[in-house]
Design a protein around this motif. Structure first.
Motif, mmCIF file in Angstrom:
data_model
loop_
_atom_site.group_PDB
_atom_site.id
_atom_site.type_symbol
_atom_site.label_atom_id
_atom_site.label_comp_id
_atom_site.label_asym_id
_atom_site.label_seq_id
_atom_site.Cartn_x
_atom_site.Cartn_y
_atom_site.Cartn_z
ATOM 1 N N SER A 44 -6.757 40.284 -15.949
ATOM 2 C CA SER A 44 -6.356 39.199 -17.321
ATOM 3 C C SER A 44 -6.922 39.782 -18.762
ATOM 4 C CB SER A 44 -7.112 38.235 -16.665
ATOM 5 O OG SER A 44 -7.791 36.592 -17.778
ATOM 6 N N ARG A 47 -3.591 40.936 -19.855
ATOM 7 C CA ARG A 47 -2.411 40.253 -20.028
ATOM 8 C C ARG A 47 -3.388 40.231 -21.357
ATOM 9 N NH1 ARG A 47 -3.094 39.609 -14.987
ATOM 10 N NH2 ARG A 47 -4.062 36.831 -15.242
ATOM 11 N N ASP A 48 -4.237 39.739 -21.943
ATOM 12 C CA ASP A 48 -4.486 39.317 -23.109
ATOM 13 C C ASP A 48 -4.146 40.379 -24.413
ATOM 14 O OD1 ASP A 48 -5.671 36.906 -21.995
ATOM 15 O OD2 ASP A 48 -7.791 37.902 -21.673
ATOM 16 N N ARG A 108 -1.988 29.330 -21.856
ATOM 17 C CA ARG A 108 -2.559 30.463 -21.091
ATOM 18 C C ARG A 108 -3.786 30.153 -20.994
ATOM 19 N NH1 ARG A 108 -3.694 35.784 -23.351
ATOM 20 N NH2 ARG A 108 -3.117 36.421 -21.272
ATOM 21 N N HIS A 109 -5.471 30.182 -21.786
ATOM 22 C CA HIS A 109 -6.723 30.085 -21.896
ATOM 23 C C HIS A 109 -7.536 29.384 -20.751
ATOM 24 C CE1 HIS A 109 -6.091 33.557 -24.865
ATOM 25 N NE2 HIS A 109 -5.623 33.149 -25.520
ATOM 26 N N ASP A 112 -5.121 30.325 -15.234
ATOM 27 C CA ASP A 112 -4.481 32.040 -15.060
ATOM 28 C C ASP A 112 -2.962 31.334 -14.750
ATOM 29 O OD1 ASP A 112 -6.896 33.581 -15.432
ATOM 30 O OD2 ASP A 112 -7.088 33.735 -14.247
ATOM 31 N N ASP A 115 -0.141 32.124 -17.135
ATOM 32 C CA ASP A 115 -0.206 33.662 -17.748
ATOM 33 C C ASP A 115 2.028 33.968 -17.214
ATOM 34 O OD1 ASP A 115 -2.052 34.515 -19.896
ATOM 35 O OD2 ASP A 115 -3.196 35.610 -18.553
ATOM 36 N N LYS A 116 1.591 33.277 -15.265
ATOM 37 C CA LYS A 116 2.818 33.849 -14.988
ATOM 38 C C LYS A 116 3.814 33.256 -15.910
ATOM 39 C CE LYS A 116 0.489 36.049 -11.449
ATOM 40 N NZ LYS A 116 1.491 37.548 -11.422
#
Length: 326
Positions: A44, A47-48, A108-109, A112, A115-116
């Motif tokens: 994660s 991605r962040d 998104r935060h 998870d 994110d997808k």
């Protein structure tokens, strides 16, 4: 207004539409590429960092698509109608993908899963643009050969956007994320070439319209020059990645896209949709084109200036979280 003035106005707007498309493809292309690449990172924190690298520009980048759609509707209404008639589904998929991206960045935060959604939305948007491009190049032709061309074009657009996104991350991140982005840049470049090469050969050997256009006096010579420039840009990408440059790979990737698009525009002109609709036949009347030219003359400098300003303000590598994954 006489026909000469109308032709000049129509050709001017064809060039402006192309310029808007270049701005959109380059700017939104790299943040779509970053979104697609997030699907390949498990952590994660990584991605962040990737989303943070485009957080200050992604929404402004998509503004070019809005302006492009409005300009196309006003300057070339016949082309707009024909494209929407045949490309309604991929255009709606494109809009859906962009909506998914916008919602995912905001939420998104919290979970998870978003994110997808962000990555899948980016992939859908890129594939949709590839389908639209492939259909336009083939003149909206049906059949298996045209379908294969469209599929390869869509895959090439995804690979090209990943190349832009990966090279953007090379310049914005550090540590393991940067090293991973360098590897993805090389891989994306190879996939981009693997898609571009057969499409170029297919245009010459399988497309009567493309072959006829390339056979016109002076066209092939110009395309060869652009092709050599594209090869040089690709070589520069490879060399700058090998030498550890941070900004060089992205700049060369942008040059590769601009040169490729210039070749595409030359191959299509004076048609708007090859074999279906010419630039003059698709254009609005001269007073409309002239009036719109005044408006875009006021808006264009503001948009370009704002984009340049924000990229200047947020230049350089990310601070703090740029070393995620270490």
């Amino acid at each position: 207004m006489d026909s000469a003035v109308h032709t000049m106005l129509a050709d001017t707007w064809f060039g402006l539409i192309g310029l808007m498309l270049v701005f959109y493809v380059v700017t939104d292309g790299f943040d779509l590429g970053v979104g697609i690449l997030t699907l390949l990172r498990r952590q994660s924190a990584d991605r962040d960092v990737m989303v943070q690298s485009i957080g200050h520009v992604w929404d402004a980048n998509e503004t070019w698509l809005v302006v492009l759609g409005g300009a196309l509707f006003g300057a070339f209404p016949a082309a707009y109608a024909l494209l929407m008639e045949h490309l309604y589904l991929p255009v709606m998929a494109l809009i859906a993908g962009l909506i998914m991206r916008g919602a995912a960045i905001e939420f998104r935060h919290s979970v998870d899963l978003w994110d997808k959604v962000f990555g899948i939305g980016s992939l859908i948007a890129a594939l949709s643009q590839g389908v639209v491009l492939g259909k336009v190049i083939t003149g909206l032709a049906p059949g298996k050969v045209a379908l294969v061309f469209v599929v390869v074009t869509a895959m090439g657009v995804v690979a090209g956007y990943c190349l832009l996104g990966a090279t953007w991350l090379v310049g914005k991140t550090s540590g393991m994320v940067e090293q991973w982005a360098r590897r993805m840049s090389l891989l994306s470049a190879m996939f981009t070439v693997a898609a571009a090469a057969p499409l170029t050969l297919a245009t010459w050997f399988r497309s009567d319209i493309g072959h006829a256009r390339w056979s016109q006096p002076g066209v092939m010579h110009l395309l060869i020059v652009l092709g050599l420039g594209a090869v040089a840009a690709l070589a520069f990408i490879m060399a700058s990645l090998y030498l550890g440059s941070s900004r060089g790979p992205f700049r060369a990737s942008v040059a590769l896209f601009v040169l490729s698009f210039a070749g595409l525009a030359i191959s299509v002109f004076p048609d708007f949709i090859p074999g279906k609709l010419g630039v003059l036949g698709a254009a609005s009347d001269s007073p409309t084109l002239a009036f719109m030219l005044i408006g875009i003359g006021l808006v264009f400098p503001v948009m370009i200036g704002y984009n340049l300003y924000q990229y200047h303000i947020f230049r350089g590598k990310l601070a703090g979280g740029a070393h995620a994954g270490e």
